[in-house]
Each structure stands twice: as C-alpha cells, then as structure tokens.
Design an enzyme around this catalytic site. Structure first.
Site, PDB file in Angstrom:
ATOM      1  N   HIS A  57       0.829  -1.205   0.000  1.00  0.00           N
ATOM      2  CA  HIS A  57       0.000   0.000   0.000  1.00  0.00           C
ATOM      3  C   HIS A  57       0.865   1.258   0.000  1.00  0.00           C
ATOM      4  CE1 HIS A  57      -3.538   2.509   1.197  1.00  0.00           C
ATOM      5  NE2 HIS A  57      -2.588   3.228   1.784  1.00  0.00           N
ATOM      6  N   GLU A  58       1.768   1.352   0.952  1.00  0.00           N
ATOM      7  CA  GLU A  58       2.592   2.558   1.042  1.00  0.00           C
ATOM      8  C   GLU A  58       3.479   2.714  -0.193  1.00  0.00           C
ATOM      9  OE1 GLU A  58       2.059   4.873   3.107  1.00  0.00           O
ATOM     10  OE2 GLU A  58       0.636   3.708   4.292  1.00  0.00           O
ATOM     11  N   HIS A 111       1.798   4.711  -2.807  1.00  0.00           N
ATOM     12  CA  HIS A 111       2.013   6.149  -2.639  1.00  0.00           C
ATOM     13  C   HIS A 111       3.381   6.554  -3.185  1.00  0.00           C
ATOM     14  CE1 HIS A 111      -1.525   7.119  -0.325  1.00  0.00           C
ATOM     15  NE2 HIS A 111      -1.234   6.279   0.654  1.00  0.00           N
ATOM     16  N   HIS A 151       3.366   6.860  -6.867  1.00  0.00           N
ATOM     17  CA  HIS A 151       2.687   8.103  -7.241  1.00  0.00           C
ATOM     18  C   HIS A 151       3.666   9.277  -7.133  1.00  0.00           C
ATOM     19  CE1 HIS A 151      -1.394  10.461  -6.805  1.00  0.00           C
ATOM     20  NE2 HIS A 151      -0.800  10.664  -7.971  1.00  0.00           N
TER      21      HIS A 151
END
Length: 679
Positions: free
Chosen positions: A466-467, A470, A473
């Site tokens: 998940h991290e 980020h 991105h």
C-alpha cells in the site's frame, strides 16, 4: 548562526539533492526556517510590487518559483519530526508550528497577491494558457479564496489567530499521543504470557524491553490503530485484554498526555473557522474543495455501507461465539477469527509468516511487481546516508536506465517514530525547478534481535504494498509546476493509487516470486493461495465496520456548527451517540481509531477526510476489475496507468484523469462485491 555553517542553507554535496542528515543538528532548523520565511516573503513582495499588469509568468509562475528554500528545509525537517522525533526535534516542532501557520497565512491572505490572481482568473479564457497552466491558475484562485483571502481585515485577523492556535494544538496532540503510546507499551514478566507469538515476535518484544532497560522482561509496543496484530495469536485472554485496554486508553487518561481537552478545542476552533469562512461546518469547508463536493455525499455513502457491514459483523460474531463458547469481547475477536478461519477455510494466517520474510517481500514482491508493470528497477545505495541508521536508500531507474528518483524505506518501529505507516517526500519532481523525487515509506514493524529474520504478518505485507503505491505516485508524477508534484492531489483521491497497488499481493506470478519459506525456500502452496483468494470477504463485516465507525466519528466531530461544538464536553459520550446514530455501536467492534488517538484527523491532514479510503476504494475496485479484464500485470497496462493517472500528479482534475484512464466513471458494484456488501 552564519549561513556558511548551517548545512540547510547550502547545497547538499550528496547526489540529487539528498540532504546530508549526518551534518544536520536540531539547532540548525529554526535559523534555516527563519531565513527561508524571509526569502519567500521577499519573493512574494516582489510579485505584488511589480508595476506591470499581472500575467501568468509574472504572478502565477513567479509564485511557483518562490519558496524553494522553504520547501527544501520543511521537507527535510518534517521527515524526521515524524520518523525520529527526539526531544530536541519535538522542541523545534512546537516552536515551528505557529511560525509555519503565520507564514502560510501571510501569503494566502495577501490582498495584493489575491487581486492579481483574481484578475487573471477572471480573464483566463483569453490568456492562451496550456491545460496545466490554466488548471494551476484555477487551483491558486480556489486555494486563496478557500483560505479566506476575500475576508475583511478584522476577519483575517481572527482567522490568523485561529490558524496559529490550531497549529499548536495539532502538534500537541501528536506529541501527547507519541508519549502515551510509549508509556502504555505493555510489559510482560514471562514468556508464558506471550504464548502463541512466533519466535520472531517474542524476540522483538525482548529487544524492546532491553532497549528500555527491562532485561528479562518483554515489551509489546502499541500500533496506531485500535486492534494489535498480536491479538490474533496470543492464547492468554488476559494478555489480549491488557494490550487492547492499553491501546484504547491512549490519550484519554487524566494527566499530562490527555488529548481529550486538546481535541475538543481543535473541534471548536475548526468549527469557528469554517463559520468565519462562510461554511456551516468544518466538514462542509473541507469537502467543498474535494471530489466529494459536500458532506451530504459522504454521509450518503457511509450510511449505504454501514447497515450491511454491521449486519455481516453480527453474523461473524455468531460464528466466533461457537469457537469461544462465550460472548466475544473486542480483545477476543481477532483470536477467534483466526480459529474460525483455520477451521472453515483451512487457513492460519499467523502460520504464514515464515513465507513473508521482509527482505524477500520487498525485493521479490513489491519491487518485482513495479518492474513488471512499469519497467523501473531498484539498486540499494548503501553509500547514501538517510536520516536514521535503520532507513535504507534505493536508486530508482526508468526502463531506459535514466534516473527516476530515490526511494527510502524505514521499516522498523522505535520510540521516536509516530505510529502507523505513511509516505512523504524529501524532494519532489518539477520541470520548472529541474528537480527529481526523493520519497520515503515508513512502517512500524517490530524489529527482532540481530540475526533473526523479520517475518511480516499478512497485514504488514499489505501495508508495504500500500505505502509503496504512494511512493510510485510520488516517483511517477511528471509535472511542470511544484504545486502539482507527486501526491499533491485531492485528499479523497490520494489513497486511490496506493490501494490499487495492493492488488499485486495475490497475483500468482508475484506471490510465487516472494512468498517462499524463510528456511526451506519452498513456495507457498497453490492451495493456500486459492483459499486466501476465496476468503476475500471473510471477516469483512468487522473490517468494514471498524473502518466506517472511525470515518463516521471524523464526520460527526467535523459536522458540528460552532455553537454545537462549544456545547460538547464529554468525548466518550459524543462518540457513543455518534456510533449509535449510524448503527456501529457494537462493543465487540470498536472503531479503528477512537478520538483521543485519532492522529489522522487531529494531527494529520485527514480532518473531515478519513472517508477518503472508502471513497477512493470505489475507484480502486473498479480499476482492479479493469486490470483483470485487460490481462493484469503487463507493461502495456502499467504504462497506461502510469501515463494517465500516476504521471499527471495533481495537474488535472482527478476524476477527469480517471475517466481518461478507464473510459467512464467508476462503478460502486465492484467495491460492494469485494466487501461482501452486495446483498
């Protein structure tokens, strides 16, 4: 302090602008901030004093070019203030908070600057701007208007006072939470009390005790969220209760770390500020500049999901009672759930940890999936220092070998690190400034004794993927202007890319690459994978309910008017009434965060925005469906996702970018199916 002796005021000698934290002392920060504040104010004054009529270049682009030193110093500091908050760093943070607030207000409330932006915005159709330039002008106009630039002098004065006080309070909330989390770490005298934990977990508990001078004891440190990973494994009900009671007590005990009066004042002042800005509540103020548009849209979504989630949780509780032979308390839910999972689905997730060794998950899972999708590669740079000895630096390259950015991983928990997991940027990409990104992922995995492998839980594997979503991105956004860099998108869109990246955890070619037994190297069985995938809706009643309860608490606090907020004095009573209102008041399913340790909304950037996770998950689930329809883990799919979504950063309306990627708006049905709510 002379500028020549302050490493923050001279260019770093390390590649790509990586700050040399070895040279930076806490005493360097405030002088550097003061210099940076003055420099940007001079740059803004030059814009507003320009006798020439405002143009995009002499106003908007000039504003984008201002504050470079401040951005560099701030990102350098806030990286360690969250990940290595020593007492000296905390002291700087407390002094800095009102200074940052005052500086931001001085710019956003500057009437001369607002007049120039306002006139350009009114004439935007005739300026011949590119799409990115026009969007930047529109965002700057909305930003200043939303901040209160159009208010009269007295209102601006009060607004500045409110912002300053709020900056102090949110810093105080985080400081109290860190201290109370450390104080409430649970000390166990014997190994027997930790029966059910793995050798690695017991080793980590022994190491945590030794670090506190408690040789021979065991310390279980607390996670940010209410439920603790150890609750699923500990066989002793009393040990489970001690951990959960400590977790839920944080910030709500009388004494120096009591966050209840702090959060009540935050709620009151936010409501007053919203009213001053012309909004009925803080939630209305926040959502007006998000994709949701208004709190009613959020309320509608949360209520639509809450009833079926609560219904499913009740059904799950019945199955758990059969295992425990008694009522299911909140400390018992995770333990009983794992027993039911092992019995009915023949899956024991706690027994899977030997297949999730951290280094293999990182390199052969997280990095591997990114390489397959986007062609990027990773090379550890042990010669480049990070801000802490536990943090590791990786150079990231594009498929053609060109430099993309740096990725820093800080995996382990420590007393100076705030709870939870997060991504932040030390540097952001901008064509205007010629900069490349440096992104950081922080987790809070207990660190075992030296020589002992770090074995992750399935939840921790999910968090790592998940991290890293980020991080991708932040690495991939390719924009001209720094305002749009990296993850600078609407709050209720920012979780979308990270949630999408979780899809690769169970993808067969990814899982087979990283899920290998730490001792034998054998891959995880295909039958186990099948059962894991088949159990996708298992315990989703609980998981959805605990999340929705927290999101509802956030919305309830921030939907209060100024008068209503002033009337609230009892935090526990307010929580109970709010949860009863939406039907999520089951004592066995406590909110993922209670108010006194709800850092996302009272010290982070998610106030009136914690709904963002489920809001973004609508897009995420729809995107997972698109990848499945189009062949999954391929470079063609990855390139499309990178170019049309991740790569645009904040330079385009996010829902427009989504339509460009998907060919239509997102549908909610895939989310309902995923969470077992499609009845």
């Amino acid at each position: 302090m002379p500028a020549s002796s302050n490493p923050l005021l001279t260019a770093s000698a390390l590649p790509w602008g990586l700050p040399d934290y070895r040279e930076i002392e806490p005493d360097h920060y405030l002088p550097a901030f003061e210099k940076a504040f003055a420099q940007q104010r001079a740059e803004i004054d030059a814009i507003t004093a320009d006798p020439e009529p405002p143009t995009f270049d002499n106003t908007v682009a000039a504003w984008e070019n201002s504050g470079r030193l401040l951005g560099d110093v701030a990102r350098t500091f806030f990286t360690i203030s969250s990940a290595d908050a020593t007492p000296a760093v905390q002291a700087v943070d407390e002094r800095l908070a009102p200074m940052m607030s005052a500086h931001s207000d001085a710019i956003l409330l500057d009437q001369r600057l607002y007049s120039r932006i306002e006139s350009l915005h009114a004439a935007r159709e005739e300026l011949g701007l590119t799409a990115e330039q026009r969007y930047l002008l529109e965002r700057r106009f909305v930003q200043m208007t939303h901040a209160g630039a159009g208010l009269d002098a007295d209102a601006k004065r009060r607004l500045t006072e409110l912002n300053s006080r709020l900056s102090v309070l949110t810093t105080t909330f985080e400081k109290n939470l860190l201290a109370d989390t450390n104080d409430l770490a649970v000390v166990f005298a014997s190994r027997e009390e930790l029966d059910g934990l793995s050798e690695g977990e017991i080793s980590a508990a022994a190491r945590a005790a030794a670090d506190r001078g408690l040789n021979g004891a065991y310390v279980v440190t607390l996670t940010l969220f209410t439920g603790h990973p150890s609750l699923a494994s500990l066989t002793d009900p009393q040990s489970r209760r001690r951990i959960l009671e400590a977790s839920r007590a944080r910030g709500s005990r009388p004494g120096p770390h009591d966050n209840r009066p702090v959060l009540l004042e935050i709620v009151r002042l936010r409501a007053e500020r919203a009213e001053l800005l012309g909004f009925p509540s803080h939630a209305a103020y926040v959502t007006s500049d998000q994709t949701a548009g208004n709190p009613e849209a959020v309320t509608s979504l949360l209520r639509r999901l809450a009833a079926p989630a609560a219904h499913n949780a009740q059904q799950e509780k019945q199955a758990l009672r059969a295992v425990l032979g008694d009522e299911v308390g909140p400390a018992d839910w995770a333990f009983a759930t794992e027993r039911v999972r092992a019995t009915t689905l023949e899956i024991d997730t706690t027994a899977l940890r030997p297949w999730f060794e951290a280094e293999r998950v990182l390199r052969d899972g997280v990095f591997f999936a990114a390489t397959q999708l986007y062609g990027v590669t990773f090379r550890e740079r042990g010669d480049l220092p990070a801000y802490h000895e536990d943090a590791r630096v990786f150079e990231v390259s594009n498929a053609d070998g060109s430099h993309l950015g740096l990725f820093i991983l800080d995996l382990y928990t420590r007393d100076t690190k705030r709870g939870g997991a997060w991504m932040n940027s030390i540097a952001s990409q901008s064509e205007l400034r010629g900069t490349t990104p440096i992104v950081v992922n922080n987790l809070n995995v207990p660190q075992p004794a030296p020589g002992t492998p770090t074995l992750l839980t399935l939840d921790e594997v999910t968090t790592l993927f998940h991290e890293f979503g980020h991080a991708l991105h932040g690495l991939f956004a390719t924009v001209t202007y720094p305002t749009f860099a990296g993850t600078n998108v609407f709050r209720d869109f920012v979780e979308f890319p990270s949630q999408v990246n979780e899809m690769w955890i169970y993808r067969p070619e990814v899982l087979a690459n990283y899920a290998r037994h730490v001792e034998t190297g054998e891959p995880i069985g295909s039958d186990v994978v099948d059962r894991l995938e088949a159990s996708g809706t298992f315990n989703q009643g609980f998981a959805t309910s605990e999340y929705l309860a927290a999101a509802w608490l956030d919305l309830a606090w921030h939907s209060l008017s100024a008068d209503e907020a002033s009337a609230v004095t009892d935090v526990a009573a307010f929580e109970a009434a709010a949860l009863a209102d939406i039907g999520l008041d089951d004592p066995a399913v406590p909110p993922r965060y209670s108010s006194a340790y709800f850092a996302h909304i009272f010290s982070g950037g998610y106030s009136a925005g914690y709904y963002s996770y489920i809001w973004s998950e609508v897009l995420d689930a729809d995107t997972v469906e698109w990848f499945a329809e189009n062949g999954g883990l391929t470079r063609t799919n990855g390139d499309r996702f990178r170019q049309r979504l991740l790569g645009v950063g904040g330079s385009k309306d996010p829902l427009e970018a989504y339509r460009d990627f998907r060919g239509r708006d997102a549908r909610i049905e895939p989310l309902l199916v995923r969470r077992g709510l499609s009845v």
